[in-house]
Design a protein around this motif. Structure first.
Motif, mmCIF file in Angstrom:
data_model
loop_
_atom_site.group_PDB
_atom_site.id
_atom_site.type_symbol
_atom_site.label_atom_id
_atom_site.label_comp_id
_atom_site.label_asym_id
_atom_site.label_seq_id
_atom_site.Cartn_x
_atom_site.Cartn_y
_atom_site.Cartn_z
ATOM 1 N N ASP A 1 0.804 -1.216 0.000
ATOM 2 C CA ASP A 1 0.000 0.000 0.000
ATOM 3 C C ASP A 1 0.841 1.272 0.000
ATOM 4 O OD1 ASP A 1 -2.156 -1.684 0.085
ATOM 5 O OD2 ASP A 1 -2.678 -1.293 2.184
ATOM 6 N N ALA A 2 2.068 1.197 0.507
ATOM 7 C CA ALA A 2 2.933 2.388 0.509
ATOM 8 C C ALA A 2 3.221 2.864 -0.905
ATOM 9 C CB ALA A 2 4.241 2.087 1.242
ATOM 10 N N LEU A 3 3.161 1.972 -1.881
ATOM 11 C CA LEU A 3 3.352 2.385 -3.278
ATOM 12 C C LEU A 3 2.237 3.328 -3.717
ATOM 13 C CD1 LEU A 3 4.295 -1.109 -4.754
ATOM 14 C CD2 LEU A 3 5.870 0.800 -4.298
ATOM 15 N N LEU A 4 0.993 2.973 -3.395
ATOM 16 C CA LEU A 4 -0.131 3.832 -3.756
ATOM 17 C C LEU A 4 -0.119 5.128 -2.957
ATOM 18 C CD1 LEU A 4 -3.039 1.239 -4.073
ATOM 19 C CD2 LEU A 4 -1.977 2.534 -5.916
ATOM 20 N N ASP A 5 0.165 5.052 -1.679
ATOM 21 C CA ASP A 5 0.205 6.262 -0.861
ATOM 22 C C ASP A 5 1.280 7.227 -1.367
ATOM 23 O OD1 ASP A 5 -1.868 5.550 0.853
ATOM 24 O OD2 ASP A 5 -0.542 4.533 2.260
ATOM 25 N N THR A 6 2.426 6.693 -1.774
ATOM 26 C CA THR A 6 3.503 7.556 -2.256
ATOM 27 C C THR A 6 3.138 8.181 -3.591
ATOM 28 O OG1 THR A 6 5.129 6.180 -1.120
ATOM 29 C CG2 THR A 6 5.955 7.656 -2.843
ATOM 30 N N TRP A 7 2.575 7.380 -4.518
ATOM 31 C CA TRP A 7 2.170 7.916 -5.823
ATOM 32 C C TRP A 7 1.128 9.027 -5.653
ATOM 33 C CZ3 TRP A 7 -1.888 5.316 -9.418
ATOM 34 C CH2 TRP A 7 -2.041 6.081 -10.591
ATOM 35 N N ILE A 8 0.097 8.769 -4.884
ATOM 36 C CA ILE A 8 -1.025 9.698 -4.798
ATOM 37 C C ILE A 8 -0.684 10.939 -3.987
ATOM 38 C CG2 ILE A 8 -3.381 9.962 -3.883
ATOM 39 C CD1 ILE A 8 -3.765 6.956 -4.638
ATOM 40 N N PHE A 9 0.073 10.789 -2.919
ATOM 41 C CA PHE A 9 0.281 11.912 -2.008
ATOM 42 C C PHE A 9 1.668 12.540 -2.081
ATOM 43 C CE2 PHE A 9 -3.211 9.473 -0.096
ATOM 44 C CZ PHE A 9 -4.170 10.474 -0.057
ATOM 45 N N ALA A 10 2.619 11.887 -2.754
ATOM 46 C CA ALA A 10 3.973 12.457 -2.787
ATOM 47 C C ALA A 10 4.523 12.631 -4.192
ATOM 48 C CB ALA A 10 4.931 11.573 -1.980
ATOM 49 N N ARG A 11 3.898 12.022 -5.182
ATOM 50 C CA ARG A 11 4.382 12.141 -6.549
ATOM 51 C C ARG A 11 3.239 12.590 -7.453
ATOM 52 N NH1 ARG A 11 9.348 10.006 -8.139
ATOM 53 N NH2 ARG A 11 8.775 11.110 -10.038
#
Length: 451
Positions: free
Chosen positions: A399-409
């Motif tokens: 899930d950290a992949l989705l959180d990073t894409w949506i909120f940090a990239r």
């Protein structure tokens, strides 16, 4: 047949490693079993649908950010500028703009587009010789872009709930119910020239623009997706309440109850009891957070909606920004600003990005009547692959992949996109980007001269 090997993939049961996805000649996923791959990707996700688009508005992006000489700017003042702009558009312009919009959607990670299509007639309001001429332009754009298209011809009857005539900016939209059904039939013929995943729906514009009788008749007699704007503006809510003796959501629930084939757009002006009751009908809330923020519509009550079991999807609406990750981020951040909290839309102990992304993928597929939204055999191969080599994803899993894409990239992480198995984005670029962009530039140059 195409085989994609993913180092990591989001399946219905969760994250999995070293997955081979076989796509059949009909554009569906046929197997998730080891096979010699044709392409290897890092992170494979189901690609959501963009459920609400007015393609032509993309060409006026950036032209409505000047404050008027008096009073307070709002959706209603923006709408007057939009009406003046659209009077210049030809079918060729609409095709060029829509193709560019669809290319940008695919490059952002969307596999399909729901075109809420209400620009039907010539300037002055006279129908084209082919009543569905503009629908043909949208379909031609989809042929150019390869996007999955759900075409939603719009019935627009009146200038307000009091039955007043359409104003000068609206006459290109107008039809009575009989002519609309003929137009919709013509739109279906245009869609028949596209691949089999193309879908025909119906879109009564709003409670203020169609009569109660027409709305009920369309709901009873048409099949396929059924989309409508609902409770977007305070002024709209007040107008409906004054005329019908009930707020829009209350009136709809009592008079023409929605079901799972409905997608109700915006819903930013709802009371708590309306939110819970509408969520429980099974209808999808079609949210457009970037446009809703741009127009000052208000904030959808996403917390109550999800807690009530509601389905949601996202769309780019005015297309001022076509950015999948930004729509999801804006949705969550609007809730945080209102509630002064964090991870507001996440389930307890869960990931915000995962909950939002899966909701948008499955809700979008439902709203578009598209057998997609999951990586599983029998589903359309609507797929998006992210670049796992991005620095911010180093060491991230699950899930950290989705959180990073949506909120940090942002959507520059998108590398490959398939729409019903059509591989339209390769290495981050749409395969027809240059040709489509040249047509769009030429269109903008013509419009600049005219305006």
């Amino acid at each position: 047949m195409t085989v994609i090997k993913a180092a990591t993939a989001l399946l219905p049961e969760g994250w999995a490693q070293d997955i081979c996805v076989t796509i059949g000649v009909d554009g569906t996923i046929t197997a998730l079993e080891p096979a010699p791959p044709d392409i290897a990707v890092d992170i494979l996700l189901p690609a959501p649908s963009n459920v609400h688009s007015h393609a032509f508005q993309r060409a006026m992006a950036g032209l409505t950010e000047t404050r008027g000489p008096s009073g307070r700017d709002s959706f209603w003042t923006w709408r007057q500028l939009m009406f003046r702009f659209l009077d210049r558009l030809t079918p060729a312009d609409v095709q060029a703009i829509a193709a560019q919009v669809q290319v940008e959607m695919l490059e952002a990670g969307y596999a399909a587009c729901g075109e809420f299509h209400y620009l039907h007639h010539q300037p002055g309001g006279s129908p084209y010789a082919n009543l569905a001429e503009m629908s043909h332009a949208i379909c031609a754009a989809a042929s150019d872009s390869g996007i999955g298209l759900t075409l939603l011809p719009v019935l627009y009857q009146q200038g307000g709930v009091d039955g007043r005539a359409l104003g000068p900016g609206q006459i290109r939209f107008g039809n009575d119910p009989d002519r609309f059904l003929a137009l919709r039939e013509g739109a279906g013929r245009a869609l028949s020239q596209l691949p089999d995943d193309a879908v025909l729906g119906t879109a009564p514009h709003s409670l203020r623009a169609v009569t109660a009788e027409a709305l009920n008749s369309l709901a009873e007699t048409t099949t396929g997706p059924f989309h409508m704007h609902l409770a977007e503006q305070v002024g709209e809510v007040e107008e409906i309440a004054s005329a019908y003796g009930a707020r829009p959501v209350e009136w709809l629930l009592d008079t023409c109850p929605p079901d799972r084939r409905w997608c109700l757009i915006h819903c930013t002006q709802m009371e708590p009891h309306e939110t819970a009751a509408l969520a429980q009908t099974g209808a999808v809330a079609g949210l457009c957070p970037i446009t809703e923020a741009s127009l000052g519509d208000g904030i959808f009550d996403g917390v109550r909606w999800l807690d009530s079991g509601g389905a949601l999807a996202v769309g780019s609406d005015s297309n001022i920004r076509i950015a999948l990750s930004e729509e999801l981020r804006q949705l969550e951040y609007s809730q945080r600003l209102r509630d002064r909290g964090r991870a507001v839309l996440a389930a307890p102990g869960g990931s915000t990005g995962r909950r939002l992304y899966e909701a948008a993928a499955t809700g979008g597929a439902q709203a578009m009547a598209r057998k997609a939204g999951r990586i599983a055999p029998g589903q359309l191969a609507d797929l998006v692959a992210l670049d796992g080599s991005a620095a911010d994803l180093t060491g991230r899993r699950g899930d950290a992949l989705l959180d990073t894409w949506i909120f940090a990239r942002d959507d520059r992480l998108v590398r490959e996109v398939w729409a019903a198995g059509r591989h339209m984005v390769r290495g981050g670029r749409h395969v027809a980007r240059d040709t489509v962009l040249a047509g769009y530039r030429a269109c903008l140059a013509r419009l600049a001269e005219a305006l």
